[in-house]
Design a protein around this motif. Sequence first.
Motif, PDB file in Angstrom:
ATOM      1  N   VAL A 147       0.987  -1.327   0.107  1.00 22.18           N
ATOM      2  CA  VAL A 147       0.120  -0.040   0.329  1.00 22.18           C
ATOM      3  C   VAL A 147       0.649   0.910  -0.082  1.00 22.18           C
ATOM      4  CG1 VAL A 147      -1.799  -1.307   1.101  1.00 22.18           C
ATOM      5  CG2 VAL A 147      -0.207   0.113   3.084  1.00 22.18           C
ATOM      6  N   GLY A 148       1.492   1.020   0.840  1.00 20.37           N
ATOM      7  CA  GLY A 148       2.842   1.878   0.414  1.00 20.37           C
ATOM      8  C   GLY A 148       2.491   3.614   1.392  1.00 20.37           C
ATOM      9  N   LYS A 149       3.735   4.482   0.867  1.00 22.13           N
ATOM     10  CA  LYS A 149       3.328   6.050   2.445  1.00 22.13           C
ATOM     11  C   LYS A 149       2.586   6.457   1.901  1.00 22.13           C
ATOM     12  CE  LYS A 149       8.375   5.042   2.924  1.00 22.13           C
ATOM     13  NZ  LYS A 149      10.309   6.046   2.076  1.00 22.13           N
ATOM     14  N   ASP A 150       1.903   6.592   0.556  1.00 19.93           N
ATOM     15  CA  ASP A 150       0.959   7.551   0.543  1.00 19.93           C
ATOM     16  C   ASP A 150      -0.390   7.085   0.390  1.00 19.93           C
ATOM     17  OD1 ASP A 150       3.011   8.977  -0.685  1.00 19.93           O
ATOM     18  OD2 ASP A 150       2.414   8.388  -3.120  1.00 19.93           O
ATOM     19  N   ALA A 151      -1.130   5.551   1.643  1.00 21.53           N
ATOM     20  CA  ALA A 151      -2.142   4.932   1.787  1.00 21.53           C
ATOM     21  C   ALA A 151      -2.675   5.808   2.608  1.00 21.53           C
ATOM     22  CB  ALA A 151      -1.862   3.334   2.499  1.00 21.53           C
ATOM     23  N   PRO A 152      -4.158   6.523   2.754  1.00 19.82           N
ATOM     24  CA  PRO A 152      -4.178   6.982   3.233  1.00 19.82           C
ATOM     25  C   PRO A 152      -4.431   6.377   5.089  1.00 19.82           C
ATOM     26  CG  PRO A 152      -6.020   6.036   1.930  1.00 19.82           C
ATOM     27  CD  PRO A 152      -5.132   5.276   1.733  1.00 19.82           C
ATOM     28  N   ILE A 153      -3.777   7.490   5.491  1.00 22.31           N
ATOM     29  CA  ILE A 153      -3.680   7.468   7.304  1.00 22.31           C
ATOM     30  C   ILE A 153      -5.056   6.397   7.821  1.00 22.31           C
ATOM     31  CG2 ILE A 153      -4.799   9.445   7.734  1.00 22.31           C
ATOM     32  CD1 ILE A 153      -1.662   8.007   9.306  1.00 22.31           C
ATOM     33  N   ALA A 154      -6.031   6.321   7.903  1.00 22.54           N
ATOM     34  CA  ALA A 154      -6.934   5.231   8.111  1.00 22.54           C
ATOM     35  C   ALA A 154      -6.587   3.802   7.686  1.00 22.54           C
ATOM     36  CB  ALA A 154      -7.897   6.318   7.552  1.00 22.54           C
TER      37      ALA A 154
ATOM     38  N   ASP B  25       8.946 -15.877  14.877  1.00 22.69           N
ATOM     39  CA  ASP B  25      10.245 -15.229  14.879  1.00 22.69           C
ATOM     40  C   ASP B  25      10.032 -14.349  13.730  1.00 22.69           C
ATOM     41  OD1 ASP B  25      10.531 -16.128  17.184  1.00 22.69           O
ATOM     42  OD2 ASP B  25      12.119 -17.361  16.632  1.00 22.69           O
ATOM     43  N   LEU B  26       9.896 -14.964  11.947  1.00 19.94           N
ATOM     44  CA  LEU B  26      10.487 -13.963  11.044  1.00 19.94           C
ATOM     45  C   LEU B  26       9.510 -13.197  10.973  1.00 19.94           C
ATOM     46  CD1 LEU B  26      10.631 -16.903   8.315  1.00 19.94           C
ATOM     47  CD2 LEU B  26      12.159 -15.177   9.382  1.00 19.94           C
ATOM     48  N   ASN B  27       8.371 -12.719  11.727  1.00 17.69           N
ATOM     49  CA  ASN B  27       6.731 -11.829  11.253  1.00 17.69           C
ATOM     50  C   ASN B  27       7.036 -10.538  12.168  1.00 17.69           C
ATOM     51  OD1 ASN B  27       4.542 -14.534  11.751  1.00 17.69           O
ATOM     52  ND2 ASN B  27       5.115 -13.732   9.982  1.00 17.69           N
ATOM     53  N   SER B  28       8.144 -10.656  13.583  1.00 20.25           N
ATOM     54  CA  SER B  28       8.165  -9.557  14.060  1.00 20.25           C
ATOM     55  C   SER B  28       9.577  -9.173  13.613  1.00 20.25           C
ATOM     56  CB  SER B  28       9.197 -10.841  15.845  1.00 20.25           C
ATOM     57  OG  SER B  28       9.758 -11.310  15.528  1.00 20.25           O
ATOM     58  N   GLN B  29      10.778  -9.961  13.188  1.00 19.41           N
ATOM     59  CA  GLN B  29      11.486  -9.567  12.393  1.00 19.41           C
ATOM     60  C   GLN B  29      10.731  -8.485  11.046  1.00 19.41           C
ATOM     61  OE1 GLN B  29      13.854 -12.906  11.632  1.00 19.41           O
ATOM     62  NE2 GLN B  29      14.697 -13.069  13.441  1.00 19.41           N
ATOM     63  N   HIS B  30      10.127  -8.869   9.690  1.00 22.35           N
ATOM     64  CA  HIS B  30       9.318  -8.068   8.830  1.00 22.35           C
ATOM     65  C   HIS B  30       9.061  -7.037   9.270  1.00 22.35           C
ATOM     66  CE1 HIS B  30      10.708 -12.340   6.047  1.00 22.35           C
ATOM     67  NE2 HIS B  30      11.563 -12.125   6.966  1.00 22.35           N
ATOM     68  N   MET B  31       8.410  -7.368  10.575  1.00 17.06           N
ATOM     69  CA  MET B  31       7.659  -5.676  10.926  1.00 17.06           C
ATOM     70  C   MET B  31       8.167  -4.336  10.420  1.00 17.06           C
ATOM     71  SD  MET B  31       3.825  -5.045  11.021  1.00 17.06           S
ATOM     72  CE  MET B  31       3.296  -6.494  11.238  1.00 17.06           C
ATOM     73  N   PHE B  32       9.053  -4.675  10.771  1.00 15.70           N
ATOM     74  CA  PHE B  32       9.952  -3.056  10.735  1.00 15.70           C
ATOM     75  C   PHE B  32       9.819  -3.173   9.744  1.00 15.70           C
ATOM     76  CE2 PHE B  32      11.306  -5.201  14.817  1.00 15.70           C
ATOM     77  CZ  PHE B  32      11.841  -4.614  15.520  1.00 15.70           C
ATOM     78  N   GLU B  33      10.173  -3.258   8.537  1.00 14.25           N
ATOM     79  CA  GLU B  33      10.002  -2.707   7.088  1.00 14.25           C
ATOM     80  C   GLU B  33       9.246  -3.000   7.152  1.00 14.25           C
ATOM     81  OE1 GLU B  33      11.905  -4.956   2.960  1.00 14.25           O
ATOM     82  OE2 GLU B  33      11.793  -6.205   4.550  1.00 14.25           O
ATOM     83  N   ALA B  34       7.828  -3.802   7.014  1.00 11.02           N
ATOM     84  CA  ALA B  34       6.348  -3.122   6.838  1.00 11.02           C
ATOM     85  C   ALA B  34       6.084  -2.161   6.766  1.00 11.02           C
ATOM     86  CB  ALA B  34       5.359  -4.599   7.633  1.00 11.02           C
ATOM     87  N   LEU B  35       6.135  -2.132   8.398  1.00 11.94           N
ATOM     88  CA  LEU B  35       6.230  -0.557   9.153  1.00 11.94           C
ATOM     89  C   LEU B  35       7.068   0.582   8.141  1.00 11.94           C
ATOM     90  CD1 LEU B  35       5.308  -1.168  12.671  1.00 11.94           C
ATOM     91  CD2 LEU B  35       3.619  -0.877  11.127  1.00 11.94           C
ATOM     92  N   ALA B  36       7.851   0.679   7.818  1.00 11.16           N
ATOM     93  CA  ALA B  36       8.509   1.409   6.789  1.00 11.16           C
ATOM     94  C   ALA B  36       8.529   1.266   5.416  1.00 11.16           C
ATOM     95  CB  ALA B  36       9.886   0.602   7.152  1.00 11.16           C
ATOM     96  N   ALA B  37       8.159   0.584   5.207  1.00 13.17           N
ATOM     97  CA  ALA B  37       7.143   0.779   3.339  1.00 13.17           C
ATOM     98  C   ALA B  37       5.727   1.440   4.070  1.00 13.17           C
ATOM     99  CB  ALA B  37       7.236  -0.818   3.290  1.00 13.17           C
ATOM    100  N   MET B  38       5.200   1.130   5.079  1.00 10.81           N
ATOM    101  CA  MET B  38       3.954   2.528   4.675  1.00 10.81           C
ATOM    102  C   MET B  38       4.298   3.659   4.993  1.00 10.81           C
ATOM    103  SD  MET B  38       0.568   0.195   6.427  1.00 10.81           S
ATOM    104  CE  MET B  38       1.248   0.266   7.704  1.00 10.81           C
ATOM    105  N   ASN B  39       5.531   3.810   6.320  1.00 16.56           N
ATOM    106  CA  ASN B  39       6.458   5.333   6.880  1.00 16.56           C
ATOM    107  C   ASN B  39       5.181   5.666   8.240  1.00 16.56           C
ATOM    108  OD1 ASN B  39       7.708   7.543   7.365  1.00 16.56           O
ATOM    109  ND2 ASN B  39       6.432   8.543   6.137  1.00 16.56           N
ATOM    110  N   HIS B  40       4.459   4.272   8.348  1.00 17.21           N
ATOM    111  CA  HIS B  40       3.895   4.656   9.502  1.00 17.21           C
ATOM    112  C   HIS B  40       4.719   3.433  11.131  1.00 17.21           C
ATOM    113  CE1 HIS B  40       0.244   4.759  11.708  1.00 17.21           C
ATOM    114  NE2 HIS B  40       0.367   3.946  12.536  1.00 17.21           N
ATOM    115  N   ARG B  41       4.962   4.771  11.898  1.00 17.52           N
ATOM    116  CA  ARG B  41       5.514   4.237  13.478  1.00 17.52           C
ATOM    117  C   ARG B  41       4.447   4.378  13.994  1.00 17.52           C
ATOM    118  NH1 ARG B  41       9.610   8.670  15.726  1.00 17.52           N
ATOM    119  NH2 ARG B  41       7.481  10.098  15.410  1.00 17.52           N
ATOM    120  N   SER B  42       4.493   3.295  14.285  1.00 15.14           N
ATOM    121  CA  SER B  42       3.915   2.194  15.406  1.00 15.14           C
ATOM    122  C   SER B  42       4.572   2.198  16.347  1.00 15.14           C
ATOM    123  CB  SER B  42       2.455   1.974  14.912  1.00 15.14           C
ATOM    124  OG  SER B  42       2.207   0.532  16.088  1.00 15.14           O
ATOM    125  N   ILE B  43       4.331   2.956  17.463  1.00 16.24           N
ATOM    126  CA  ILE B  43       5.395   2.797  18.952  1.00 16.24           C
ATOM    127  C   ILE B  43       4.949   1.431  19.404  1.00 16.24           C
ATOM    128  CG2 ILE B  43       5.996   3.514  20.997  1.00 16.24           C
ATOM    129  CD1 ILE B  43       7.649   5.135  18.446  1.00 16.24           C
TER     130      ILE B  43
END
Length: 690
Positions: A299-306, A324-342
Amino acid sequence: MMNRASSFLWNLRQFSTFVPTSRTMRLYPLGFSRPRIVFSYNSNLRNLLLSDFGNRVQSSIRYLFQDALIFKSRDDFQTKGVSTETVLTVSRVLCPRRLSFDSKHSLFSDEGLKINFHHEASNEDVLTKETKPTPVNYRKLSRECSSLSDVLDTFSEASTFPSSNYISAMWTIAKRMSDDQKRIEKQLMFNHPAFSQLCEQVMREAKIMHCDHLLFSLHAVVKLGIPQDSLLVQTLLRVVQERINECDEKCLSVLSTVLEAMEPCKNVDVLRAGVRILADQQVWKIERVFTLQAVMKCVGKDAPIALKRKLEMKALRELDRFSDLNSQHMFEALAAMNHRSITLLNECSKMVLGNIHGSPFKVLINILQSCRDLRYRNLDLFKGIADYVATTIDIWKLKQVLFLLILLEDLGFRHTDLMDLFMKKVIDDPASLNMKSIISILHVYSSLNHFYKCQTQEFQEAMARSLTGYLHHISSENLLKAVSSFCLMNHFPLALINQLLQKDIINELLTSGDIERNVHKLRILAACLKLDTSCPKAVDLALPPLPSTPLSPNAKVADALSSLLGEGYFLRNVQLPHNYHIDFEVRMDINRSQVLPFSHMDAVTSADIQRVAVLCVPRSTYCLDLTHPRGFLAMKMRHLKVMGFHVILVHNWEIERLQMKDVVTFLKTELYSAEAFPTADVNLLTTVRT
């Protein structure tokens, strides 16, 4: 139009039950069974067809042939004793997309008979069971063939439906190859005479193959390196657009993975928008975490914030199911969306740290890159990764560890143990480093202001010797980067400095490339040449003046100094030689027991004055632990001391949290020396009253 043609063909089969029919079978070389059905119509039936449809029938058939590419007609309806031949190219058994019949379309006879279509013809009306070819299995094909050319040879000998299996088999084989072998095999693939035939076959079958076959074909084609602007790739993208509503979770995962790896273009952008719509509609139905992460990347960085928040909530709901792989790949997935979920990042960080041993180096690099992109600072995570690499440093290449150090420096994190171990390895084997690696190492160590006991000098000399060997091949900008790094570390290799100070190189730096950055680094060099006693030469560099930008010192500190000292006892925004600036200057006696007013400076000799520089510094001037100053601040403090200043650092982020009385107390403690502090209260009261 497709529905009209479908309706007509069904009627044509119904009429065949009332007239003599001869049926013959023929197996074509591509593996498709084409039943040849020849109808002999009497004149009344012919008139019935022509009178009701006329040219409309023929145009419908022509549209069907042109669009679907699955029927072929020959000869026109004739006036007497003529047969019409309809040849089916792909059987319904092999083609999962059945022709849809619209109940609104009907056929009217001369007698007003209305025939509605609510069912489909049986398989036996289309294809006989004896001639159904067996589809090739791409897994079996990938095991039997050892190269991409072997697959193409098999296709050219006797191709079967669907052709996507050949493409998938080729990608499966390519994944097993080394990079060099893969490059050679791809070139042989492009030159193979059957490759263009396979591409044409894939394009012809795109509209009728299973949706997952279609998407696996697109995935394999992209991974095999077929250019994105080719007709094959663009055709598949267009067909996927038409059939995107057929995507189940598996197809959505494949489509998201493919789009995430493709360059932006019109068709890719349209499909990405389609994935966003599907994700918004089906996010709560997604069962696999990997599918969710693939969608998040797509969906990328331009996806609606909702939509980003909805995907974040779905991920938080699935935390208990994260591997373990899910937790490792979640960083990259959030970065691809440019969405910082603390919250999500913190939970995934704990999982990564709990299972870090055995993690691939590439995964660790991706995590750090994602943290940098998301501006996520987690000391425990960074320390855990650095600790793991430090304990296993012998199994990694120097370039791998250097890449990790570059990322840690970008994050502002200084891991002393890892940097010490790496420094030892560099000293032991400097010849293993190329010019680019040396410049990167110098940047990391100078930026983080890292020194290691007595080996620092040995490390600096080893780096200088190694870089001197590239002196006749190094560019002007790289030479400037290296020399400025040495300056920050208070080390001055003469061979490199003499080369840099040549007139033609200085002119090149001031007229080309990133001029602003070059000027900044040249100012560092000029200040070091003038102020550092260890520098053996001093040269005046004609550099452009600093831009006149208005500076506003920390207002809270200014008010505290006014309350503590009174006006006239400190200066704001003091500009010093060598392009240095300090926020506040206070002048005291040599014992730092009494503050002196600036109005009486003429009566006091410079030997009796202690100049105090108050610097208000942001977080970025410190390493991530907020206790160790970075390279430029350390150099500035060193130079201010050379100019006779006592330096006081005020942390902006801490001052903002303090009340005014606490700020006054802090400044009072920092300004007055420990010996004079018992009498500081008296001096303070005297100063404020006057």
